[in-house]
Design an enzyme around this catalytic site. Structure first.
Site, PDB file in Angstrom:
ATOM      1  N   GLY A  74       0.822  -1.201   0.000  1.00 12.87           N
ATOM      2  CA  GLY A  74       0.000   0.000   0.000  1.00 12.87           C
ATOM      3  C   GLY A  74       0.855   1.248   0.000  1.00 12.87           C
ATOM      4  O   GLY A  74       2.056   1.208   0.309  1.00 12.87           O
ATOM      5  N   GLY A 122       0.204  -5.221   0.508  1.00 14.48           N
ATOM      6  CA  GLY A 122      -0.968  -5.133  -0.338  1.00 14.48           C
ATOM      7  C   GLY A 122      -0.831  -5.866  -1.649  1.00 14.48           C
ATOM      8  O   GLY A 122      -1.830  -6.288  -2.247  1.00 14.48           O
ATOM      9  N   GLU A 145       5.272  -5.932   7.648  1.00 16.09           N
ATOM     10  CA  GLU A 145       4.595  -4.867   8.396  1.00 16.09           C
ATOM     11  C   GLU A 145       5.168  -4.597   9.782  1.00 16.09           C
ATOM     12  O   GLU A 145       5.134  -3.454  10.259  1.00 16.09           O
ATOM     13  CB  GLU A 145       3.096  -5.189   8.504  1.00 16.09           C
ATOM     14  CG  GLU A 145       2.319  -5.022   7.198  1.00 16.09           C
ATOM     15  CD  GLU A 145       2.471  -6.192   6.257  1.00 16.09           C
ATOM     16  OE1 GLU A 145       1.971  -6.110   5.117  1.00 16.09           O
ATOM     17  OE2 GLU A 145       3.097  -7.207   6.639  1.00 16.09           O
ATOM     18  N   ASP A 153      -1.761  -7.722   7.037  1.00 17.77           N
ATOM     19  CA  ASP A 153      -3.189  -7.533   6.787  1.00 17.77           C
ATOM     20  C   ASP A 153      -3.509  -8.088   5.401  1.00 17.77           C
ATOM     21  O   ASP A 153      -2.854  -9.009   4.951  1.00 17.77           O
ATOM     22  CB  ASP A 153      -3.591  -6.061   6.966  1.00 17.77           C
ATOM     23  CG  ASP A 153      -2.980  -5.130   5.930  1.00 17.77           C
ATOM     24  OD1 ASP A 153      -1.927  -5.472   5.350  1.00 17.77           O
ATOM     25  OD2 ASP A 153      -3.546  -4.042   5.688  1.00 17.77           O
TER      26      ASP A 153
END
Length: 365
Positions: A74, A122, A145, A153
């Site tokens: 992301g 992502g 992360e 995620d």
């Protein structure tokens, strides 16, 4: 049959085109290694929904522009700015992105992902939930992360929890970049194809369909046996990462002797440099998510993610790693011992009206 050709979205950061019977998605931010923005996620969700209902499209391919990778994750600089502004753009982005991840997992047509080069965060969410996942000798996949004070995620916690033994826990807590062979071993990918053959594979997929060979059949003609994974057969990983106590995991890693000593010590050093809060919440996330359907896993990740948005470590991690690049984050708290069980449990507490509900939202295809 509708005419083939480009389908121009609202943003040129992601391009859509139909080539024969193949719908092609090209992430088009090569200078940023195709980092995913809110506009890109929204455009992909809209286009995939249209293609699901289009009989002229037999399969979908997602790829990245440029030579560096499919997607580096992301757009964390945009997330950082939103946190500084106290805005809601990141929460809105994640809701759209996680809906996209769920749609990809349940897509009614073959969804082919070229996981070439960097595939981080992502990028995993828009590829590893697909039905035909292809890695190459250039693949560098990871869920890094914890390095920026966050947790895996985009459904990554569920994928990691399903990996053989405790290899997923090792990958989550260290944030290590993994090879294409590792990705196949962990269950993030299905097939290994040399990068030099991807263009020919994409051309062959244009004619794939029920009457002349499925996408899987076409890929099988190009695939080769993946090299051995460096994670396979590493008994120390299962022994060290078992259980729910991050502090105990570190102690075990630091006590490994013999041939695995250097690798275990490197893992311990990597974990010790991460946000203590992120390490403990990531471990709890992996343990809690086992047995969940993807929709519920994404809902849990959304709840946890919003709590990290409100905390200090996520912002500090991005500052240290990406904005100021001094690589010296000041975590709060600074040690695993200072992060109590009640602190970890608070990340999973219900959000009330801010909850993400995915069980029905993506079933419009």
């Amino acid at each position: 049959m509708a005419a083939a050709g480009p389908e121009v979205p609202d943003t040129q950061e992601v391009l859509f085109e139909r080539r024969g019977r193949l719908g092609v998605i090209t992430l088009n931010r090569p200078k940023a290694v195709n980092a995913l923005t809110a506009g890109m996620a929204s455009a992909m969700l809209e286009q995939l929904t249209r293609w699901a209902a289009d009989d002229a499209v037999a399969a979908v391919l997602v790829q990245g522009a440029g030579e560096r990778g499919l997607c580096a994750g992301g757009d964390i600089v945009a997330i950082y700015r939103d946190m500084l502004d106290g805005g809601s753009a990141t929460a809105d982005f994640w809701a759209e992105e996680y809906t996209l991840n769920a749609l990809i997992a349940d897509y009614p047509k073959p969804y082919v992902a070229f996981m070439d080069g960097l595939v981080l965060g992502g990028g995993v969410g828009i590829s590893a939930h697909g039905s035909v996942r292809i890695v190459t000798e250039r693949t560098r996949l990871g869920m890094p992360e914890t390095t920026i004070g966050f947790v895996p995620d985009v459904g990554g916690t569920l994928l990691l929890s399903r990996a053989p033994g405790e290899t997923g826990t090792h990958a989550a807590l260290t944030g290590a970049h993994l090879s294409g062979a590792d990705a196949v071993f962990l269950g993030f990918a299905d097939s290994y194809v040399p990068s030099t053959r991807l263009a020919d594979l994409a051309a062959a997929l244009e004619e794939a369909g029920p009457e002349n060979g499925s996408a899987d059949t076409v890929v099988a003609r190009f695939a080769e046996e993946a090299p051995p994974s460096q994670l396979a057969g590493q008994d120390w990983i299962d022994a060290c990462y078992a259980g729910n106590d991050a502090g105990e995991i570190l102690r075990r890693l630091r006590s490994v002797d013999g041939e695995a000593r250097a690798d275990a010590a490197a893992a311990a050093e990597a974990i010790a440099a991460k946000s203590p809060t992120a390490v403990k919440v990531a471990l709890a996330s992996l343990r809690r998510v086992k047995g969940m359907p993807l929709a519920k896993a994404l809902e849990q990740e959304y709840r946890v993610g919003l709590r990290f948005l409100a905390g200090a470590d996520f912002r500090e991690g991005i500052r240290a790693q990406v904005v100021d690049k001094d690589y010296t984050p000041h975590w709060q708290p600074a040690t695993l011992a200072e992060v109590g069980d009640e602190d970890v449990a608070a990340y999973f507490a219900p959000l009330g009206t801010r909850e993400l509900r995915l069980s029905k939202e993506h079933n419009n295809v």
